[in-house]
Design an enzyme around this catalytic site. Structure first.
Site, PDB file in Angstrom:
ATOM      1  N   TYR A   1     -35.070 -46.915   3.599  1.00 22.64           N
ATOM      2  CA  TYR A   1     -35.437 -45.623   4.185  1.00 22.64           C
ATOM      3  C   TYR A   1     -34.649 -44.498   3.501  1.00 22.64           C
ATOM      4  O   TYR A   1     -35.206 -43.460   3.119  1.00 22.64           O
ATOM      5  CB  TYR A   1     -35.117 -45.679   5.682  1.00 22.64           C
ATOM      6  CG  TYR A   1     -35.328 -44.404   6.458  1.00 22.64           C
ATOM      7  CD1 TYR A   1     -36.596 -44.001   6.847  1.00 22.64           C
ATOM      8  CD2 TYR A   1     -34.237 -43.617   6.835  1.00 22.64           C
ATOM      9  CE1 TYR A   1     -36.779 -42.832   7.583  1.00 22.64           C
ATOM     10  CE2 TYR A   1     -34.408 -42.454   7.581  1.00 22.64           C
ATOM     11  CZ  TYR A   1     -35.679 -42.069   7.950  1.00 22.64           C
ATOM     12  OH  TYR A   1     -35.851 -40.924   8.685  1.00 22.64           O
TER      13      TYR A   1
ATOM     14  N   SER B   1     -33.758 -36.463   5.534  1.00 25.66           N
ATOM     15  CA  SER B   1     -32.793 -37.146   6.397  1.00 25.66           C
ATOM     16  C   SER B   1     -31.417 -37.195   5.762  1.00 25.66           C
ATOM     17  O   SER B   1     -31.290 -37.258   4.533  1.00 25.66           O
ATOM     18  CB  SER B   1     -33.260 -38.574   6.662  1.00 25.66           C
ATOM     19  OG  SER B   1     -32.253 -39.292   7.339  1.00 25.66           O
TER      20      SER B   1
END
Lengths: 438, 247
Positions: free
Chosen positions: B152, B139
């Site tokens: 995250y 990501s």
């Protein structure tokens, strides 16, 4: 909240949109609030808008089974006809009935009971549907087959009988992806109607009609006939192609200014198009994509009418009054000086079903930019349609009023009554159903 | 094994990105292996791939967090895949992760430890064979720790570094590693978030980017290239200034 609209981009509404990926997701949504299911947003008006809850069915887009012995495909409602063609044309199958865009979902095609260029021979989409699974207001799923009440109301019921989850449809075997097309130039409306009647046995027929010319050439048209080309009609090098769709070569990257399509540009376009079309006599091979879906080649063509969007008008007139009614409609349109970029005339075969649009006769489809003049003209066209015993296509509609619908189509009241009695009216609503009192 | 038609394994196969990626590879005729915690929920996806593309599809139970089971999972696959795509991920809720470090641990393990473990097993098996491609969906959130989602983000940063290192290590073996940084993607995970349209990819775009990256042996893929520049700018902001932002 997401601002969404139909393909005509009018009206636009802020809606809570929830995507369903499974039957459980749909059950949760149905238990939660009154809703309308939405496919790929190709209905032009407000058929698939519900501010409170619009259920986006594109997440349910799985094909579940195919039987090559019968051509029966079972699939979830969010599968696009484009997906069906991509998967099955290489294996020699094509949709039995297809509207003018392949970017409609199976659920949408069922809900609108769409028709194609073969309506006069094969009927509307219902003709290829073996069964539909519908989730009702209490969350139970019913598989319904032709002849049953639920089936008959669901085909053409605009998603108002419940959420269409899955269906089984029959595909048509084809030898190639090519169409043999013949164009008949018709210098007047009368000639166009004669051409349709004289060619009732052509499997596909449709006419592009010039809705901007007055006088003796009013209603001049190019009547385009077609049939699936057998293998031997196609040169060897072309036989196996094109089996895949062309890439979208053109894009309308932004909203064109609202004045791009006016009576003069459209008038000039129509004159040119007619002359070019009239030159192409005789039979031609056309690939399936250009033949069935000419506008799909232009991405976002709905932007051509500018930011305010556009309106579609489509009515069907019974055979007995078709010529008089069409003449009257065209007279009003040309007198109003309103440009319709793409106007289409088509012969319908016998109508079927409780609330489906087609009726034996002719259908005329027009588009116009959204403005006061168009709205006034369309109210006029409504009156002409009603006076000639015609009816309206709800998949195109964004502005009809309740009284006019009731007058044109007594079936609407019966549909509304059935919806109330079965608890569906309280659970499945769209901006359109509220406007029309369905 | 015929070149290009080896099996493709999707880890975290129930996700929207994995579903789209499975279709992209099945369309090219690859057999598909779908692995997820609840494989029984994937029977319709299997039917879909079989009906559309006529390829063999198998379903497998796989729990990314149960790293002890990963070796056995691998041995149960019908064949060692030619391509393995790891779409396992769990965003969690940053506020909850901040308040409850246990919840943060679940996010860290789901996005780093679990994916790294299964890819490490696959890497060893592929290296022994001398061919294969591993695809890790990481990501852009891993490019810099930010107050709004660093739990995250840090797990993805770890995963990105792990993929970098594996690519480096496996280069001489013939096994290739692709790192995918999708940016915003319209999936179930991001539903309800108000994402800017121009920065948000559809799952199909991610799938197409993965297929191209595998075919062309690309190293790192930014699905929407603009993200590369956005993250370059975010990385370049000096810490004293960065601390005053709300990113």
């Amino acid at each position: 909240m997401t601002r969404i609209s139909g393909w005509g981009r009018f009206p636009r509404r802020d809606c809570r949109v929830v995507r369903a990926r499974s039957e459980q997701d749909v059950a949760r949504a149905v238990a939660e609030a009154p809703l309308i299911a939405r496919g790929n947003g190709r209905a032009y008006g407000d058929s698939a808008l519900n501010a409170g809850l619009t259920l986006d069915m594109r997440g349910m887009d799985r094909m579940l089974a195919f039987d090559p012995a019968t051509g029966q495909l079972t699939a979830e409602a969010g599968v696009l006809l484009a997906d069906v063609i991509e998967a099955f044309l290489p294996r020699g199958w094509f949709p039995m009935v297809t509207p003018g865009t392949r970017f409609v979902t199976l659920g949408g095609a069922i809900a609108a009971d769409v028709h194609g260029k073969n309506h006069h021979c094969d009927g509307s989409f219902r003709a290829c549907v073996d069964w539909v699974e519908v989730m009702g207001p209490d969350g139970t799923v019913t598989r319904t087959t032709p002849g049953e009440d639920l089936f008959d109301w669901t085909l053409g019921g605009m998603g108002l009988t419940g959420v269409i989850l899955r269906a089984a449809i029959r595909l048509r075997p084809v030898e190639t992806g090519w169409i043999l097309q013949r164009t008949i130039p018709a210098p007047s409306l009368e000639a166009a109607l004669d051409a349709f009647e004289a060619n009732a046995d052509a499997p596909y027929s449709v006419a592009w009609i010039d809705a901007s010319t007055e006088g003796p050439h009013m209603g001049r048209a190019l009547v385009m006939l077609g049939h699936h080309a057998p293998r031997e009609a196609v040169p060897v090098r072309l036989r196996d192609r094109p089996v895949t769709a062309r890439r979208q070569r053109l894009q309308v990257p932004f909203d064109l200014p609202g004045f791009t399509l006016n009576r003069y540009t459209v008038g000039a376009f129509n004159a040119l198009y007619y002359r070019l079309g009239a030159r192409k006599s005789g039979e031609h091979l056309v690939d399936w994509d250009s033949y069935f879906y000419p506008l799909d080649a232009i991405g976002n063509w709905n932007r051509m009418y500018g930011r305010r969007g556009f309106l579609q008008f489509q009515c069907a007139l019974p055979l007995s009054t078709a010529q008089a009614g069409l003449t009257e409609l065209l007279t009003r349109i040309t007198a109003a000086g309103q440009a319709s970029f793409l106007s289409v005339l088509k012969r319908f075969g016998p109508g079927e079903g409780r609330f489906s649009f087609p009726m034996e006769g002719y259908t005329l489809a027009l588009d116009m930019p959204v403005n006061d003049r168009s709205l006034r003209l369309m109210s006029d066209l409504d009156r002409v349609t009603v006076a000639h015993g015609g009816r309206f296509y709800l998949a195109k509609d964004a502005r009809l009023d309740r009284a006019t619908l009731a007058e044109a189509d007594p079936r609407a009241e019966a549909f509304a009554a059935w919806r109330r009695e079965t608890g569906r009216a309280a659970r499945f609503t769209s901006a359109q159903s509220e406007r029309l009192g369905l | 094994m015929s070149a290009g038609k080896g099996a493709v394994l999707l880890l975290g196969a129930g996700s929207d990105m994995a579903r789209a990626t499975a279709r992209a590879f099945a369309a090219d005729g690859h057999p598909i292996q779908l692995a997820a915690r609840h494989p029984e929920r994937l029977t319709e996806d299997r039917a879909d791939l079989e009906t559309r593309y006529g390829v063999p599809v198998s379903l497998h139970a796989f729990d990314a967090l149960d790293t002890a089971s990963h070796a056995a999972f691998l041995s149960r696959l019908p064949e060692l895949p030619q391509v393995a795509v790891c779409a396992v991920g769990y965003m969690g809720d940053q506020a909850e992760s901040v308040a409850d470090p246990e919840k943060a641990t679940l996010v860290l393990r789901s996005n780093f430890e679990g994916p790294a473990s299964i890819l490490a097993h696959l890497a060893n098996a592929m290296a022994a064979r001398g061919s294969g491609v591993l695809v890790g969906i990481s990501s852009v959130a891993g490019e810099r720790g930010r107050q709004s989602n660093y739990v995250y983000g840090s797990a993805k940063a770890g995963f990105t570094a792990f993929l970098d290192g594996m690519r480096h290590r496996l280069a001489p073996t013939g096994v290739h590693v692709v790192t995918v940084k999708p940016g915003f993607v319209a999936t179930a995970m991001t539903e309800g978030l108000d994402l800017p349209e121009k920065l948000t990819a559809q799952p199909d775009e991610v799938a197409a980017a993965i297929r191209t990256a595998v075919a062309k042996r690309r190293n790192t893929v930014w699905v929407r290239p603009v993200w590369r520049w956005i993250m370059a700018i975010i990385r370049a902001v000096p810490e004293p200034v960065f601390k005053r932002t709300k990113l």
